[in-house]
Design an enzyme around this catalytic site. Structure first.
Site, mmCIF file in Angstrom:
data_model
loop_
_atom_site.group_PDB
_atom_site.id
_atom_site.type_symbol
_atom_site.label_atom_id
_atom_site.label_comp_id
_atom_site.label_asym_id
_atom_site.label_seq_id
_atom_site.Cartn_x
_atom_site.Cartn_y
_atom_site.Cartn_z
ATOM 1 N N HIS A 91 0.825 -1.219 0.000
ATOM 2 C CA HIS A 91 0.000 0.000 0.000
ATOM 3 C C HIS A 91 0.854 1.263 0.000
ATOM 4 C CE1 HIS A 91 -3.961 1.824 1.712
ATOM 5 N NE2 HIS A 91 -3.257 2.762 1.088
ATOM 6 N N HIS A 135 1.494 5.195 -2.215
ATOM 7 C CA HIS A 135 1.019 6.169 -3.210
ATOM 8 C C HIS A 135 2.241 6.844 -3.811
ATOM 9 C CE1 HIS A 135 -3.228 6.028 -1.794
ATOM 10 N NE2 HIS A 135 -2.658 5.764 -0.629
ATOM 11 N N ASN A 143 -5.079 5.890 -7.061
ATOM 12 C CA ASN A 143 -5.794 7.185 -6.993
ATOM 13 C C ASN A 143 -4.916 8.314 -7.527
ATOM 14 O OD1 ASN A 143 -4.076 7.038 -4.757
ATOM 15 N ND2 ASN A 143 -5.407 8.222 -3.421
ATOM 16 N N ASN A 170 -6.354 9.444 6.795
ATOM 17 C CA ASN A 170 -7.600 8.682 6.673
ATOM 18 C C ASN A 170 -7.301 7.188 6.575
ATOM 19 O OD1 ASN A 170 -8.687 11.233 6.315
ATOM 20 N ND2 ASN A 170 -9.025 10.970 4.110
ATOM 21 N N ASP A 189 0.906 2.806 3.744
ATOM 22 C CA ASP A 189 0.031 3.860 3.216
ATOM 23 C C ASP A 189 0.846 5.138 2.979
ATOM 24 O OD1 ASP A 189 -2.166 5.277 2.312
ATOM 25 O OD2 ASP A 189 -3.070 5.545 4.276
HETATM 26 O O1 DOR Z 1 -4.818 9.622 4.411
HETATM 27 C C1 DOR Z 1 -4.908 9.065 3.327
HETATM 28 N N1 DOR Z 1 -4.308 9.565 2.235
HETATM 29 N N2 DOR Z 1 -5.623 7.943 3.236
HETATM 30 C C2 DOR Z 1 -5.885 7.366 2.049
HETATM 31 O O2 DOR Z 1 -6.515 6.331 2.041
HETATM 32 C C3 DOR Z 1 -5.434 8.006 0.799
HETATM 33 C C4 DOR Z 1 -4.224 8.794 1.047
HETATM 34 C C5 DOR Z 1 -3.834 9.685 -0.109
HETATM 35 O O3 DOR Z 1 -3.935 9.263 -1.252
HETATM 36 O O4 DOR Z 1 -3.347 10.782 0.170
#
Ligand code: DOR
Length: 424
Positions: A61, A63, A95, A278, A305
């Protein structure tokens, strides 16, 4: 040939925990584990005395913000941050901008990810534009190189659509990863609903929003049996839900982040927007339940994350800043400091949650130190104390842990037998 000499080898997949040496052949594979004398015939000898030598970590996980949001991070800086954190395989969320909902976007991205020094794998979206209305062409996306499906960042509200998605993922035998925060139960995102949100005058994100949706989704999957991954679990009741679902024989997996293991909602009071995430950091009781869930195997994976944002974005007030924090370069230190040194979770359980468990979910040929396996290896000193710096290999600096003293430092990361990170 390379030789890693004198480390404590922990390879949970093979139930190995012993002091030994690792030989790496010229094709980048592990050729043997044993007792080998260091001599001039080796191209490199890495002294691992006092260190733990483990399979390279796998993060399901992250980004990397590529394409479209590369002012925050890109696949090259993301991969460098991962290597510095001891990771040799990471799975990118979808995303992005545009989101990864088409074969064209995916194909271009996967081609670039293949060129990186570590294994960077890619998920695709469950729904078109992450809009929650229409499913993507999962079959085509899988054929084009997606390793799993997710709308991470956005929960999927429509039950009938989700049932279809679960059934398709079951048919394709591919993981589906869900962000569990029911919008109908949310007041505001990123800060736990409770003492801290009250103090700050924010509506807050209640734990019910997470566990009610997680409970719905594991029960929806009970007759379907897709490989369902409940992402970034933050609430103690969600851990109980997962435990119950597993006892029922439901096919479900759970992730926990280092930040949810290490910190509580209190961090928002001292670090403001940097601690907004989140689902949010919650109470000490939730944190203790997450630790127990990791220790007893209810939670399968530690996943960062890793969510980079720019300084400008994160300098906004907590009610307006985007949620998320970077995590790849602090993961090991946070986990060792907050749950291993406290005696709550054994180091081999942590390594399992960082290697063989994620490899199993994604059926990756990784996560072990078996002879013949690719030499994806991390060497770390579990006792070394360091202070989290202000800058990172990541393009971003949005960590609420800057300045914190941590134990456990990555010394060397090898991927396919090549050194991809060296602590200097
Ligand atoms: O805090 C978060 N940021 N939770 C997520 O699930 C997505 C992430 C983001 O893409 O910044």
């Amino acid at each position: 040939m390379k030789l890693i000499k004198g480390g404590r080898i922990i390879d949970p997949a093979n139930l190995v925990d012993k002091i030994a040496d690792i030989l790496i052949d010229d094709s980048g594979k592990i050729s043997a584990i044993g007792d080998f004398e260091a001599n001039a015939s080796y191209e490199t000898v890495i002294d691992a005395n006092g260190c733990i030598v483990a399979p390279g970590f796998i993060d399901v996980h992250v980004h990397f913000r590529d394409p479209g949001l590369t002012y925050k991070e890109d696949i090259t800086t993301g991969a460098a941050a991962a290597a510095a954190g001891g990771y040799t395989t990471v799975i990118c969320m979808a995303n992005t901008k545009p989101p990864v909902d088409s074969v064209d976007t995916l194909t271009e991205l996967v081609a670039r990810e293949k060129e990186l020094p570590i294994h960077v794998l890619q998920t695709a979206n469950v729904t078109m534009g992450m809009g929650g209305k229409e499913l993507t062409d999962m079959e085509a996306l899988l054929a084009a190189g997606a390793v799993g499906f997710t709308d991470d960042g956005v929960p999927i509200a429509d039950e009938k659509l989700l049932v279809k998605a679960l059934a398709k993922c079951r048919e394709l035998d591919v993981p589906i990863s869900l962000h569990e925060e029911d919008p109908a139960l949310m007041f505001s995102a990123g800060v736990n609903k409770g003492a801290v949100s009250d103090k700050l005058g924010l509506g807050g994100a209640p734990d019910t929003a997470e566990y009610v949706l997680a409970a719905r989704d594991v029960m929806l999957n009970s007759k379907i049996g897709a490989k369902l991954d409940i992402q970034h679990i933050s609430s103690g009741v969600t851990v109980e839900t997962l435990r119950f679902a597993k006892q029922m024989g439901i096919n479900v997996y759970g992730e926990v982040t280092p930040q949810h293991l290490a910190a509580t909602e209190e961090l928002v009071l001292s670090k403001g927007s940097l601690a907004r995430v989140n689902p949010p950091l919650r109470t000490e009781a939730d944190r203790q339940s997450l630790i127990k869930g990791l220790a007893d195997g209810t939670i399968d994976m530690i996943a960062t994350d890793h969510a980079p944002h720019s300084s400008e974005e994160k300098s906004k007030p907590v009610s307006q800043a985007p949620s998320g924090m970077i995590g790849l370069e602090t993961a090991l230190g946070l986990v060792i400091t907050s749950v291993v040194r406290t005696g709550q979770v054994p180091i081999d359980t942590v390594i399992k949650a960082l290697t063989v468990n994620p490899a199993g979910l994604y059926k990756l040929d990784a996560g072990t130190l078996s002879a013949g396996a690719e030499a994806d290896i991390v060497i770390f000193d579990p006792e070394e104390k360091w202070t989290v710096p202000e800058t990172f290999r990541s393009k971003a600096t949005n960590s609420p842990f800057i300045g914190m003293e941590l134990y456990g430092r990555v010394k060397t990361t090898l991927c396919g037998g090549r050194v991809v990170y060296q602590d200097l």
